[in-house]
Every structure is written in structure tokens, then in C-alpha cells.
Design an enzyme around this catalytic site. Structure first.
Site, PDB file in Angstrom:
ATOM      1  N   ASN A   4       0.850  -1.196   0.000  1.00 17.84           N
ATOM      2  CA  ASN A   4       0.000   0.000   0.000  1.00 17.84           C
ATOM      3  C   ASN A   4       0.880   1.238   0.000  1.00 17.84           C
ATOM      4  O   ASN A   4       2.106   1.144   0.015  1.00 17.84           O
ATOM      5  CB  ASN A   4      -0.969  -0.032   1.181  1.00 17.84           C
ATOM      6  CG  ASN A   4      -0.233  -0.068   2.498  1.00 17.84           C
ATOM      7  OD1 ASN A   4       0.481   0.866   2.845  1.00 17.84           O
ATOM      8  ND2 ASN A   4      -0.370  -1.174   3.233  1.00 17.84           N
ATOM      9  N   PRO A  27      -3.293 -11.432  10.519  1.00 15.65           N
ATOM     10  CA  PRO A  27      -3.590 -11.175  11.931  1.00 15.65           C
ATOM     11  C   PRO A  27      -3.727  -9.667  12.147  1.00 15.65           C
ATOM     12  O   PRO A  27      -3.065  -8.876  11.472  1.00 15.65           O
ATOM     13  CB  PRO A  27      -2.360 -11.719  12.656  1.00 15.65           C
ATOM     14  CG  PRO A  27      -1.275 -11.754  11.642  1.00 15.65           C
ATOM     15  CD  PRO A  27      -1.958 -11.996  10.317  1.00 15.65           C
ATOM     16  N   ASP A  28      -4.584  -9.294  13.068  1.00 15.56           N
ATOM     17  CA  ASP A  28      -4.729  -7.877  13.408  1.00 15.56           C
ATOM     18  C   ASP A  28      -3.809  -7.575  14.582  1.00 15.56           C
ATOM     19  O   ASP A  28      -4.036  -8.033  15.707  1.00 15.56           O
ATOM     20  CB  ASP A  28      -6.189  -7.557  13.756  1.00 15.56           C
ATOM     21  CG  ASP A  28      -6.411  -6.054  13.813  1.00 15.56           C
ATOM     22  OD1 ASP A  28      -5.613  -5.369  14.491  1.00 15.56           O
ATOM     23  OD2 ASP A  28      -7.364  -5.562  13.180  1.00 15.56           O
ATOM     24  N   LYS A  33     -14.094   1.552  15.425  1.00 18.25           N
ATOM     25  CA  LYS A  33     -12.811   0.823  15.367  1.00 18.25           C
ATOM     26  C   LYS A  33     -12.199   0.708  16.752  1.00 18.25           C
ATOM     27  O   LYS A  33     -11.645  -0.329  17.118  1.00 18.25           O
ATOM     28  CB  LYS A  33     -11.865   1.566  14.423  1.00 18.25           C
ATOM     29  CG  LYS A  33     -10.655   0.774  14.061  1.00 18.25           C
ATOM     30  CD  LYS A  33      -9.994   1.304  12.799  1.00 18.25           C
ATOM     31  CE  LYS A  33     -10.835   1.041  11.560  1.00 18.25           C
ATOM     32  NZ  LYS A  33     -10.244   1.570  10.343  1.00 18.25           N
ATOM     33  N   LYS A  66     -11.418  -2.975  18.143  1.00 23.05           N
ATOM     34  CA  LYS A  66     -10.029  -3.415  18.343  1.00 23.05           C
ATOM     35  C   LYS A  66      -9.665  -3.504  19.815  1.00 23.05           C
ATOM     36  O   LYS A  66      -8.678  -4.147  20.166  1.00 23.05           O
ATOM     37  CB  LYS A  66      -9.076  -2.443  17.647  1.00 23.05           C
ATOM     38  CG  LYS A  66      -9.407  -2.215  16.186  1.00 23.05           C
ATOM     39  CD  LYS A  66      -8.359  -2.808  15.295  1.00 23.05           C
ATOM     40  CE  LYS A  66      -8.673  -2.512  13.842  1.00 23.05           C
ATOM     41  NZ  LYS A  66      -7.702  -3.103  12.952  1.00 23.05           N
TER      42      LYS A  66
HETATM   43  O1  C5P Z   1      -8.689  -2.176  10.509  1.00 15.60           O
HETATM   44  P1  C5P Z   1      -7.913  -1.017  10.054  1.00 15.60           P
HETATM   45  O2  C5P Z   1      -6.743  -1.383   9.158  1.00 15.60           O
HETATM   46  O3  C5P Z   1      -8.664   0.119   9.493  1.00 15.60           O
HETATM   47  O4  C5P Z   1      -7.271  -0.446  11.422  1.00 15.60           O
HETATM   48  C1  C5P Z   1      -6.240   0.467  11.440  1.00 15.60           C
HETATM   49  C2  C5P Z   1      -5.461   0.290  12.693  1.00 15.60           C
HETATM   50  O5  C5P Z   1      -5.242  -1.072  12.983  1.00 15.60           O
HETATM   51  C3  C5P Z   1      -4.083   0.875  12.591  1.00 15.60           C
HETATM   52  O6  C5P Z   1      -3.677   1.285  13.865  1.00 15.60           O
HETATM   53  C4  C5P Z   1      -3.261  -0.297  12.102  1.00 15.60           C
HETATM   54  O7  C5P Z   1      -1.909  -0.154  12.425  1.00 15.60           O
HETATM   55  C5  C5P Z   1      -3.898  -1.429  12.844  1.00 15.60           C
HETATM   56  N1  C5P Z   1      -3.864  -2.713  12.163  1.00 15.60           N
HETATM   57  C6  C5P Z   1      -3.073  -3.729  12.652  1.00 15.60           C
HETATM   58  N2  C5P Z   1      -3.074  -4.956  12.056  1.00 15.60           N
HETATM   59  C7  C5P Z   1      -3.857  -5.194  10.988  1.00 15.60           C
HETATM   60  C8  C5P Z   1      -4.669  -4.173  10.477  1.00 15.60           C
HETATM   61  C9  C5P Z   1      -4.646  -2.944  11.073  1.00 15.60           C
HETATM   62  O8  C5P Z   1      -2.349  -3.496  13.627  1.00 15.60           O
HETATM   63  N3  C5P Z   1      -3.837  -6.384  10.424  1.00 15.60           N
END
Ligand code: C5P
Length: 399
Positions: free
Chosen positions: A210, A305-306, A339, A343
Site C-alpha cells: 500500500n 492477523p490484526d 474501530k 479493536k
Molecule cells: O482495521 P484497520 O486497518 O482500518 O485499522 C487500522 C489500525 O489497525 C491501525 O492502527 C493499524 O496499524 C492497525 N492494524 C493492525 N493490524 C492489521 C490491520 C490494522 O495493527 N492487520
């Protein structure tokens, strides 16, 4: 003792006063490590200095034992402040010109630790335009000075050039260490920052990525380090330089980023500024995918993974303050709120990344800080300024 001074003792009759200085510092709970220059050793012995510091006295630039025990760069890093007393005309000249031909001058050049000098020299040497030029240069470089005082000199002359008294130097050191503390409210705290994009391989030569530049994340790492935090910066591939004073862990994929983040725990603070790829290719081929002129290769995606959610919900090592970013192109605040809840993080830094805002890859950012207590809209600011504000807010949170 929680504070440590690196004392460079130069060659001057005032060197004997440095012994008293070490004693006074020790009484104030300030530890001293000493470097004794060759000329300094003509006036005080290494033995008397090490008896007072309770530590080894460092003298040689090229000492194999010192280099293996503690290199000259390391020497300055363990100190909160470097004090040069007596600061001779020669040491001042070397430091002003960046010369590095002995341990003292090399240490002064190889450090970003603040430096305080207590000059001591003959009055004519002090008043000589060369020394005054060097003084101005060093002040411009951020070096602070105590003295010299005016009075009778060992050489029989009278005027400015006497080293400040040990009590005055000790007071200046305490004041400077106090000011440093105030400027480093996150000293003793550890922070984990993610930055940049991730690259998710399709095959050995292609990847999904990206437009994240890493500018905002890197600036946050720098701002936290500037406030005294011990920072680990885990970053995907970026073109921006690593800020000084942070531990840098380069990664490529989301899974590598998560592993590096978990390895960096425990941390007091986590700021997830990376633009982590949401998906990766299910079976990234070990060989380059070939065009066969007929079929388009199917790219099945699986979710990554998030990292933010994982850190926020970590069962036993959740950082005390977890901050995420929400890059949105519409409905910025409602999405950011959602969010934050989804999260499980404490704060969300929300920003509009619609192409017309120029945020992605640009120098400026307009953010809204969303926390439990509400939201705060910040004006359009350079990313470095957004980082400084965020770091200051984090320091406030912990104070
Ligand atoms: O879900 P989204 O990408 O919009 O969320 C953004 C936030 O989540 C940012 O802080 C990004 O660094 C974090 N993020 C993460 N791991 C992912 C996706 C997003 O830590 N796989």
C-alpha cells in the site's frame, strides 16, 4: 544511584578540584564514570579518581580491554550528562572542530548526550579570539558552560580563567539533570511503534503493498524517544530514515510484524501506525508465477492477523496504553469510534486519507484523537508536529 555523569578530566592545575566534584556528586546520589586525558594524568592519578568514582578510569582510545568491556561510544551512552572539568583550551578546540584523536575527544564527537563544560585556563588563553570563537561554536552546538570565574590564577595572573568551584559545578549538574528529567517525562517507559506498509508476497518477485510512507509512524517513534521513552520501531519497507536512538526491527509481512511486536513486549505504550495489509495471498508460490497466455492466476486471499487487536487484547502483556490509527476516506469519526471498540484499544488517531487530502505520503496530517472521554480535532499539522503532540499527550496520560 539513578543518574550517571561521565566526567572528562582534562590537563590543568584545576584537575584536583574534579576529585572534590566527584565526591559532591556522589553525596547527591549522582554516580560518576571518569575519562582522564593524558595531560589530565599529569595532575591527578587514575588511582585517586577511581577511588572516588568507585569505577574504572578510562584513559586509552585503543585499549583492547576497554573496547571489549565498554567501547567509547557505549561510555557516553550510559551517562545522562557529560561533564568536562577542567575543560582546557585544547579540549574546547578539539570539540569545537570535531577532532577525535584521543578517548576524550572521540567520546565528545560520538555522542548526542548533553555536554556541560567547566573551562579552566590562563586568562590570555581564555580571552584569545580562537578560544572565544570555539566557545561560541560549542554554545551553538548546544554545549552549556559553567564559569570560568575571575580571580588569581596559578600562573600568577589575574582575570577570567579559573575553573568554577566544585560546589558551583555540582549545582549546575544537578540543575541540568533536573531540566533533562523535565524534558524527558517518558524516561523509564518503553514504547512499541509500528510503521510503514507491509509487503505480502504473491510469489518470490511480486507482492501486495500500500502507499504508506512510514513518515507518521517513524515521526511518532522519534517523538517518543525524544521524551525519553525506550522505543522499539517495527517497520515494513520504507524509504524514510530510522530515527536516532530507537531500536529498529525491519519486517516485511504482517505476520512478521506481529511476531516482532510480540517479541518486543512487555511495553508500557503501543502505537500501531503501520498500514498493515488486511489480506495476504493464501499460497504465495515458491516459484515465479508464469504467464501462460490463457488463464489469469487465481489469487485466493486470507486475512492477516490484526496486530492492534492482538496487542489490545493480549492476555497478560497488554501495554498500558494502546493507540491505533484509523485511516478513513469518509465518516471519519463514527468509523473511528467503532474501530476503537472493535479493536479494544484506548485511543484512536483518526485521519481522512481521501486522495484529495494528500495525507498518504505527504508531509501534513489532520487528525482527530478519539478516546473514551471524547474526541479532539487537531489543526492541520506537519506529521512531525502531530507526532510531538501525540507524544506529549501520552506523557500527560502517564503523569
Ligand atoms: O482495521 P484497520 O486497518 O482500518 O485499522 C487500522 C489500525 O489497525 C491501525 O492502527 C493499524 O496499524 C492497525 N492494524 C493492525 N493490524 C492489521 C490491520 C490494522 O495493527 N492487520
Amino acid at each position: 544511584m539513578s543518574k550517571r555523569v561521565l566526567l572528562i578530566v582534562g590537563g590543568g592545575i584545576a584537575a584536583y578540584k574534579s576529585l572534590e566534584l566527584v565526591r559532591l556528586l556522589s553525596k547527591s546520589g549522582i554516580a560518576t564514570t571518569a575519562i582522564l586525558t593524558k595531560a589530565g594524568a599529569q595532575f591527578v592519578t587514575p588511582l585517586s579518581l577511581s577511588s572516588l568514582t568507585g569505577d574504572k578510569v578510562y584513559q586509552d582510545l585503543f585499549s583492547l580491554t576497554d573496547e571489549s568491556e565498554m567501547g567509547h561510544i557505549e561510555l557516553s551512552r550510559v551517562a545522562d550528562l557529560i561533564v568536562v572539568a577542567p575543560a582546557t583550551a585544547d579540549l574546547m578546540a578539539k570539540a569545537a572542530h570535531g577532532l577525535a584523536n584521543d578517548l576524550a575527544s572521540t567520546t565528545l564527537l560520538a555522542t548526542d548526550t548533553p555536554v556541560l563544560m567547566a573551562p579552566a585556563m590562563n586568562v590570555r588563553m581564555w580571552l584569545h579570539p580562537a578560544t572565544q570563537r570555539n566557545l561560541a561554536t560549542l554554545k551553538g552546538d548546544g554545549v552549556t558552560f559553567i564559569g570560568p570565574n575571575e580571580g588569581d590564577m596559578a600562573c600568577g595572573e589575574y582575570g577570567p580563567g579559573r575553573m568554577a568551584e566544585p560546589g558551583e559545578i555540582a549545582a549546575a549538574i544537578r540543575k541540568q539533570l533536573g531540566a533533562l528529567d523535565a524534558a524527558r517525562p517518558l524516561a523509564g517507559k518503553s514504547a512499541l511503534v509500528t510503521s510503514g506498509p507491509t509487503h505480502e508476497p504473491i510469489d518470490p518477485v511480486r507482492y501486495i503493498a500500500n502507499r504508506s510512507s512510514g513518515k507518521q509512524g517513524h515521526a511518532i517513534a522519534a517523538a517518543l524517544a525524544a521524551l525519553g521513552a525506550r522505543v522499539t520501531l517495527v517497520s515494513g519497507p520504507v524509504g524514510v530514515p530510522t530515527p536516532p536512538g530507537v531500536t529498529f526491527v525491519p519486517v516485511e509481512t504482517a505476520r512478521e510484524m506481529l511476531a516482532a511486536c510480540e517479541a518486543a513486549l512487555p511495553a508500557d505504550i503501543a502505537v500501531c501506525a503501520a498500514a498493515v495489509a488486511d489480506w495476504r495471498v493464501a499460497d504465495a508460490g515458491a516459484e515465479k508465477i508464469k504467464k501462460d497466455g490463457k488463464d489469469v492466476p487465481p489469487l485466493a486471499l486470507v486475512e492477516n492477523p490484526d496486530i492492534l487487536a492482538t496487542l489490545s487484547r493480549h492476555p497478560f502483556r497488554r501495554p498500558r496504553l494502546v493507540i491505533g490509527f484509523a485511516a478513513e476516506t469518509e465518516n471519519v469519526v463514527p468509523y473511528a469510534r467503532a474501530k476503537r471498540a472493535k479493536k479494544g484499544c484506548d485511543w484512536i488517531v483518526a485521519n481522512d486519507v481521501s486522495p484529495e487530502t494528500g495525507v498518504m505520503g505527504g508531509e501534513d496530517n489532520t487528525v482527530i484523537l478519539v478516546s473514551e472521554s471524547g474526541e479532539e480535532t487537531w489543526p492541520k499539522l506537519p506529521k512531525t508536529e502531530v507526532a510531538a503532540r501525540l507524544a506529549a499527550r501520552i506523557a500527560d496520560h502517564f503523569s
